[in-house]
Structure formats: structure tokens, C-alpha cells
Design a protein around this motif. Structure first.
Motif, PDB file in Angstrom:
ATOM      1  N   VAL A  12       0.853  -1.187   0.000  1.00 46.69           N
ATOM      2  CA  VAL A  12       0.000   0.000   0.000  1.00 46.69           C
ATOM      3  C   VAL A  12       0.886   1.233   0.000  1.00 46.69           C
ATOM      4  CG1 VAL A  12      -1.920  -1.101   1.207  1.00 46.69           C
ATOM      5  CG2 VAL A  12      -0.153   0.088   2.519  1.00 46.69           C
ATOM      6  N   GLN A  13       0.310   2.348  -0.389  1.00 48.26           N
ATOM      7  CA  GLN A  13       1.026   3.606  -0.291  1.00 48.26           C
ATOM      8  C   GLN A  13       1.000   4.092   1.147  1.00 48.26           C
ATOM      9  OE1 GLN A  13      -0.765   6.271  -3.187  1.00 48.26           O
ATOM     10  NE2 GLN A  13       0.778   5.693  -4.706  1.00 48.26           N
ATOM     11  N   ALA A  14       1.989   4.879   1.494  1.00 53.46           N
ATOM     12  CA  ALA A  14       2.018   5.466   2.830  1.00 53.46           C
ATOM     13  C   ALA A  14       0.708   6.202   3.093  1.00 53.46           C
ATOM     14  CB  ALA A  14       3.197   6.424   2.947  1.00 53.46           C
ATOM     15  N   GLY A  15       0.181   6.002   4.289  1.00 59.25           N
ATOM     16  CA  GLY A  15      -1.101   6.583   4.658  1.00 59.25           C
ATOM     17  C   GLY A  15      -2.266   5.645   4.443  1.00 59.25           C
ATOM     18  N   GLY A  16      -2.020   4.534   3.760  1.00 58.23           N
ATOM     19  CA  GLY A  16      -3.062   3.574   3.469  1.00 58.23           C
ATOM     20  C   GLY A  16      -3.362   2.648   4.632  1.00 58.23           C
ATOM     21  N   SER A  17      -4.263   1.700   4.370  1.00 54.85           N
ATOM     22  CA  SER A  17      -4.729   0.779   5.417  1.00 54.85           C
ATOM     23  C   SER A  17      -4.677  -0.661   4.932  1.00 54.85           C
ATOM     24  CB  SER A  17      -6.170   1.106   5.819  1.00 54.85           C
ATOM     25  OG  SER A  17      -6.279   2.412   6.333  1.00 54.85           O
ATOM     26  N   LEU A  18      -4.481  -1.559   5.876  1.00 48.42           N
ATOM     27  CA  LEU A  18      -4.573  -2.995   5.635  1.00 48.42           C
ATOM     28  C   LEU A  18      -5.206  -3.650   6.853  1.00 48.42           C
ATOM     29  CD1 LEU A  18      -1.071  -3.932   4.132  1.00 48.42           C
ATOM     30  CD2 LEU A  18      -3.263  -4.017   2.936  1.00 48.42           C
ATOM     31  N   ARG A  19      -5.844  -4.799   6.631  1.00 47.81           N
ATOM     32  CA  ARG A  19      -6.380  -5.586   7.739  1.00 47.81           C
ATOM     33  C   ARG A  19      -5.813  -6.983   7.649  1.00 47.81           C
ATOM     34  NH1 ARG A  19     -12.169  -8.262   8.947  1.00 47.81           N
ATOM     35  NH2 ARG A  19     -12.313  -7.912  11.189  1.00 47.81           N
ATOM     36  N   LEU A  20      -5.053  -7.368   8.671  1.00 49.21           N
ATOM     37  CA  LEU A  20      -4.497  -8.709   8.744  1.00 49.21           C
ATOM     38  C   LEU A  20      -5.445  -9.611   9.540  1.00 49.21           C
ATOM     39  CD1 LEU A  20      -0.746  -7.941   9.595  1.00 49.21           C
ATOM     40  CD2 LEU A  20      -1.891  -7.981   7.360  1.00 49.21           C
ATOM     41  N   SER A  21      -5.512 -10.867   9.116  1.00 45.84           N
ATOM     42  CA  SER A  21      -6.291 -11.875   9.828  1.00 45.84           C
ATOM     43  C   SER A  21      -5.415 -13.079  10.094  1.00 45.84           C
ATOM     44  CB  SER A  21      -7.499 -12.315   9.004  1.00 45.84           C
ATOM     45  OG  SER A  21      -8.360 -11.252   8.723  1.00 45.84           O
ATOM     46  N   CYS A  22      -5.712 -13.781  11.183  1.00 43.44           N
ATOM     47  CA  CYS A  22      -4.976 -14.998  11.516  1.00 43.44           C
ATOM     48  C   CYS A  22      -5.947 -15.975  12.158  1.00 43.44           C
ATOM     49  CB  CYS A  22      -3.826 -14.693  12.455  1.00 43.44           C
ATOM     50  SG  CYS A  22      -3.003 -16.159  13.109  1.00 43.44           S
ATOM     51  N   ALA A  23      -6.152 -17.114  11.511  1.00 42.76           N
ATOM     52  CA  ALA A  23      -7.072 -18.121  12.002  1.00 42.76           C
ATOM     53  C   ALA A  23      -6.312 -19.331  12.524  1.00 42.76           C
ATOM     54  CB  ALA A  23      -8.020 -18.546  10.894  1.00 42.76           C
ATOM     55  N   ALA A  24      -6.659 -19.756  13.724  1.00 41.53           N
ATOM     56  CA  ALA A  24      -6.056 -20.946  14.328  1.00 41.53           C
ATOM     57  C   ALA A  24      -6.956 -22.144  14.078  1.00 41.53           C
ATOM     58  CB  ALA A  24      -5.865 -20.748  15.822  1.00 41.53           C
ATOM     59  N   ASN A  76     -11.799 -18.494  16.361  1.00 36.57           N
ATOM     60  CA  ASN A  76     -10.371 -18.680  16.698  1.00 36.57           C
ATOM     61  C   ASN A  76      -9.491 -17.776  15.836  1.00 36.57           C
ATOM     62  OD1 ASN A  76     -10.949 -20.587  18.649  1.00 36.57           O
ATOM     63  ND2 ASN A  76     -10.506 -22.335  17.337  1.00 36.57           N
ATOM     64  N   THR A  77      -9.894 -16.537  15.689  1.00 37.13           N
ATOM     65  CA  THR A  77      -9.234 -15.612  14.768  1.00 37.13           C
ATOM     66  C   THR A  77      -8.866 -14.306  15.467  1.00 37.13           C
ATOM     67  OG1 THR A  77     -10.394 -16.543  12.868  1.00 37.13           O
ATOM     68  CG2 THR A  77      -9.470 -14.346  12.601  1.00 37.13           C
ATOM     69  N   VAL A  78      -7.697 -13.810  15.127  1.00 33.53           N
ATOM     70  CA  VAL A  78      -7.251 -12.502  15.610  1.00 33.53           C
ATOM     71  C   VAL A  78      -7.025 -11.604  14.399  1.00 33.53           C
ATOM     72  CG1 VAL A  78      -4.792 -13.180  15.667  1.00 33.53           C
ATOM     73  CG2 VAL A  78      -5.607 -11.294  17.109  1.00 33.53           C
ATOM     74  N   TYR A  79      -7.326 -10.322  14.577  1.00 35.13           N
ATOM     75  CA  TYR A  79      -7.220  -9.354  13.494  1.00 35.13           C
ATOM     76  C   TYR A  79      -6.285  -8.214  13.892  1.00 35.13           C
ATOM     77  CZ  TYR A  79     -11.622 -11.654  12.266  1.00 35.13           C
ATOM     78  OH  TYR A  79     -12.581 -12.589  11.967  1.00 35.13           O
ATOM     79  N   LEU A  80      -5.708  -7.568  12.883  1.00 32.42           N
ATOM     80  CA  LEU A  80      -4.951  -6.349  13.108  1.00 32.42           C
ATOM     81  C   LEU A  80      -5.363  -5.351  12.035  1.00 32.42           C
ATOM     82  CD1 LEU A  80      -2.723  -5.059  14.905  1.00 32.42           C
ATOM     83  CD2 LEU A  80      -1.102  -5.635  13.072  1.00 32.42           C
ATOM     84  N   GLN A  81      -6.110  -4.326  12.453  1.00 32.53           N
ATOM     85  CA  GLN A  81      -6.485  -3.252  11.546  1.00 32.53           C
ATOM     86  C   GLN A  81      -5.367  -2.207  11.581  1.00 32.53           C
ATOM     87  OE1 GLN A  81      -9.384  -2.902   9.516  1.00 32.53           O
ATOM     88  NE2 GLN A  81      -8.080  -1.283   8.660  1.00 32.53           N
ATOM     89  N   MET A  82      -4.772  -1.983  10.422  1.00 35.51           N
ATOM     90  CA  MET A  82      -3.626  -1.084  10.309  1.00 35.51           C
ATOM     91  C   MET A  82      -4.046   0.125   9.481  1.00 35.51           C
ATOM     92  SD  MET A  82      -1.062  -4.170   9.196  1.00 35.51           S
ATOM     93  CE  MET A  82       0.488  -3.394   9.565  1.00 35.51           C
ATOM     94  N   THR A  83      -3.951   1.318  10.067  1.00 35.87           N
ATOM     95  CA  THR A  83      -4.267   2.544   9.349  1.00 35.87           C
ATOM     96  C   THR A  83      -3.077   3.492   9.434  1.00 35.87           C
ATOM     97  OG1 THR A  83      -5.256   3.607  11.292  1.00 35.87           O
ATOM     98  CG2 THR A  83      -6.716   2.303   9.895  1.00 35.87           C
ATOM     99  N   GLY A  84      -3.071   4.494   8.568  1.00 40.84           N
ATOM    100  CA  GLY A  84      -1.978   5.453   8.581  1.00 40.84           C
ATOM    101  C   GLY A  84      -0.625   4.797   8.435  1.00 40.84           C
ATOM    102  N   LEU A  85      -0.524   3.811   7.555  1.00 39.02           N
ATOM    103  CA  LEU A  85       0.719   3.057   7.420  1.00 39.02           C
ATOM    104  C   LEU A  85       1.867   3.945   6.982  1.00 39.02           C
ATOM    105  CD1 LEU A  85      -0.757  -0.214   5.989  1.00 39.02           C
ATOM    106  CD2 LEU A  85       0.819  -0.106   7.916  1.00 39.02           C
ATOM    107  N   LYS A  86       3.037   3.678   7.564  1.00 39.07           N
ATOM    108  CA  LYS A  86       4.249   4.420   7.269  1.00 39.07           C
ATOM    109  C   LYS A  86       5.282   3.488   6.649  1.00 39.07           C
ATOM    110  CE  LYS A  86       3.542   7.214  11.458  1.00 39.07           C
ATOM    111  NZ  LYS A  86       4.146   7.648  12.745  1.00 39.07           N
ATOM    112  N   PRO A  87       6.224   4.013   5.869  1.00 38.73           N
ATOM    113  CA  PRO A  87       7.272   3.136   5.312  1.00 38.73           C
ATOM    114  C   PRO A  87       7.993   2.328   6.390  1.00 38.73           C
ATOM    115  CG  PRO A  87       7.313   5.260   4.223  1.00 38.73           C
ATOM    116  CD  PRO A  87       6.323   5.377   5.348  1.00 38.73           C
TER     117      PRO A  87
END
Length: 123
Positions: A12-24, A76-87
Motif C-alpha cells: 500500500v502507499q504510505a497513509g493507506g490501510s490494511l487488515r491482517l487476519s490470523c485463524a487458528a 479462533n481468529t485474531v485481526y490487526l487493523q492497520m491505518t496510517g501506514l508508514k514506510p
């Protein structure tokens, strides 16, 4: 055997967002603390965020106010919402979980890690 499978990484470009998921998945009696760690090139693996079974959260100072960790125990899932991403957030992100697994006639708490997912924030 327990597996943690991550998804959601990308570029993503700087300032963008991603959502990570992890399922056990696997032979799981219970899951305790879950979390996310990151490892940049040539660096050690560092804490990003953790969440307890009761919902208490802990964040690295560098991500406070930008990242949010959450969990869905029914999945059985954990998430990480990432906003304002930086290099400087660019790294491989690893999921972590403390899992209660069967062992013989009883059970045992063990630590498990996912395979990692690449997050790249371009300037």
C-alpha cells in the motif's frame, strides 16, 4: 497439531490501510493471549500488539492510535487493523497464539506462530 494461517498482507502507499487476519485451527481446547509481531530486514522480531482472552490489549508505542487488534473467539481468529501506514511499518508480520492442546491424559499450554505475511508501505 495446531496451525495459524495469516492473510491480508500486501503493498500500500504510505497513509493507506490494511487488515491482517490470523485463524487458528487444529486440536484446540482453548486459546489464551493472541498477538502480532513484526520483523524487518536484518532486525529482531518485535511486539506490535497483543490481546488477552478477556480483551485487554497492549500496543507498541510506534503503532498506538494507528493499529487496532481484535479477536473473534468463535472463529479462533485474531485481526490487526492497520491505518496510517508508514514506510517504517514495512516488515513481515507474524501471528502468535497461546493454545491449550491435548497432551496424553491432560492438556498443555503451548506457543504457536504463523508463517508470516509481508506488509509494505511505499513512500
Amino acid at each position: 497439531q495446531v496451525q495459524l494461517v495469516e492473510s491480508g498482507g500486501g503493498l500500500v502507499q504510505a497513509g493507506g490501510s490494511l487488515r491482517l487476519s490470523c485463524a487458528a485451527s487444529g486440536n484446540i481446547f482453548d486459546i489464551g493471549t493472541m498477538g502480532w509481531y513484526c520483523q524487518g530486514p536484518g532486525l529482531q522480531r518485535d511486539l506490535v500488539a497483543t490481546i488477552t482472552k478477556g480483551g485487554s490489549t497492549n500496543y507498541a508505542d510506534s503503532v498506538k492510535g494507528r493499529f487496532t487488534i481484535s479477536r473473534d473467539d468463535a472463529k479462533n481468529t485474531v485481526y490487526l487493523q492497520m491505518t496510517g501506514l508508514k514506510p517504517e511499518d514495512t516488515a513481515v508480520y507474524y501471528c502468535y497464539a497461546q493454545v491449550l492442546v491435548p497432551q496424553g491424559p491432560g492438556s498443555l499450554w503451548s506457543d504457536y506462530w504463523g508463517q508470516g505475511t509481508q506488509v509494505t508501505a511505499s513512500s
